[in-house]
Design a protein around this motif. Sequence first.
Motif, PDB file in Angstrom:
ATOM      1  N   SER A  28       0.842  -1.197   0.000  1.00 29.15           N
ATOM      2  CA  SER A  28       0.000   0.000   0.000  1.00 29.15           C
ATOM      3  C   SER A  28       0.877   1.247   0.000  1.00 29.15           C
ATOM      4  O   SER A  28       0.545   2.241  -0.620  1.00 29.15           O
ATOM      5  N   LEU A  29       2.005   1.177   0.729  1.00 30.65           N
ATOM      6  CA  LEU A  29       2.939   2.298   0.812  1.00 30.65           C
ATOM      7  C   LEU A  29       4.351   1.788   0.610  1.00 30.65           C
ATOM      8  O   LEU A  29       4.792   0.872   1.307  1.00 30.65           O
ATOM      9  N   LEU A  30       5.057   2.376  -0.336  1.00 34.07           N
ATOM     10  CA  LEU A  30       6.455   2.048  -0.580  1.00 34.07           C
ATOM     11  C   LEU A  30       7.268   3.323  -0.399  1.00 34.07           C
ATOM     12  O   LEU A  30       6.981   4.340  -1.030  1.00 34.07           O
ATOM     13  N   ILE A  31       8.242   3.286   0.506  1.00 30.06           N
ATOM     14  CA  ILE A  31       9.140   4.420   0.707  1.00 30.06           C
ATOM     15  C   ILE A  31      10.471   4.034   0.095  1.00 30.06           C
ATOM     16  O   ILE A  31      11.141   3.118   0.563  1.00 30.06           O
ATOM     17  N   SER A  32      10.827   4.708  -0.968  1.00 25.30           N
ATOM     18  CA  SER A  32      12.046   4.426  -1.712  1.00 25.30           C
ATOM     19  C   SER A  32      13.149   5.349  -1.205  1.00 25.30           C
ATOM     20  O   SER A  32      13.073   6.566  -1.363  1.00 25.30           O
ATOM     21  N   LEU A  33      14.170   4.777  -0.590  1.00 28.81           N
ATOM     22  CA  LEU A  33      15.229   5.554   0.040  1.00 28.81           C
ATOM     23  C   LEU A  33      16.501   5.514  -0.798  1.00 28.81           C
ATOM     24  O   LEU A  33      17.201   4.499  -0.833  1.00 28.81           O
ATOM     25  N   LYS A  49       0.779   0.957  -4.345  1.00 27.91           N
ATOM     26  CA  LYS A  49      -0.322   1.915  -4.462  1.00 27.91           C
ATOM     27  C   LYS A  49       0.163   3.352  -4.312  1.00 27.91           C
ATOM     28  O   LYS A  49      -0.219   4.226  -5.070  1.00 27.91           O
ATOM     29  N   THR A  50       1.019   3.610  -3.323  1.00 26.26           N
ATOM     30  CA  THR A  50       1.553   4.948  -3.089  1.00 26.26           C
ATOM     31  C   THR A  50       3.067   4.838  -2.932  1.00 26.26           C
ATOM     32  O   THR A  50       3.547   4.019  -2.144  1.00 26.26           O
ATOM     33  N   VAL A  51       3.794   5.656  -3.694  1.00 25.31           N
ATOM     34  CA  VAL A  51       5.261   5.637  -3.647  1.00 25.31           C
ATOM     35  C   VAL A  51       5.766   6.998  -3.179  1.00 25.31           C
ATOM     36  O   VAL A  51       5.405   8.031  -3.742  1.00 25.31           O
ATOM     37  N   ILE A  52       6.598   6.959  -2.131  1.00 25.21           N
ATOM     38  CA  ILE A  52       7.296   8.147  -1.663  1.00 25.21           C
ATOM     39  C   ILE A  52       8.768   7.935  -1.991  1.00 25.21           C
ATOM     40  O   ILE A  52       9.367   6.958  -1.541  1.00 25.21           O
ATOM     41  N   ALA A  53       9.337   8.819  -2.789  1.00 27.49           N
ATOM     42  CA  ALA A  53      10.745   8.722  -3.164  1.00 27.49           C
ATOM     43  C   ALA A  53      11.549   9.759  -2.392  1.00 27.49           C
ATOM     44  O   ALA A  53      11.219  10.941  -2.413  1.00 27.49           O
TER      45      ALA A  53
END
Length: 87
Positions: A28-33, A49-53
Amino acid sequence: GVSRPLIDMGWTEYPHQVGQTGATVSPSLLISLGVSGAIQHLAGIGGAKTVIAVNTDESAPITKHADYVIQMDCVEFVKQLIEELSE
């Protein structure tokens, strides 16, 4: 999961690799670091579903596929996130 460079550096084992030649994820939430977002990696995160880069490079390919972009050093981001969550 991690991208291939971390596997190549020995940080973790292959089963944790996300991408075209690794696992496909659909969180549901992917935080790409700090991930550049090469096409092979993007193939593995397509179900998110939601990507934070979080990346210092505003022109990294991942930024064009993310729902939210935070332009900063990923280590500093994680330090701040841990601090906020600890409070």
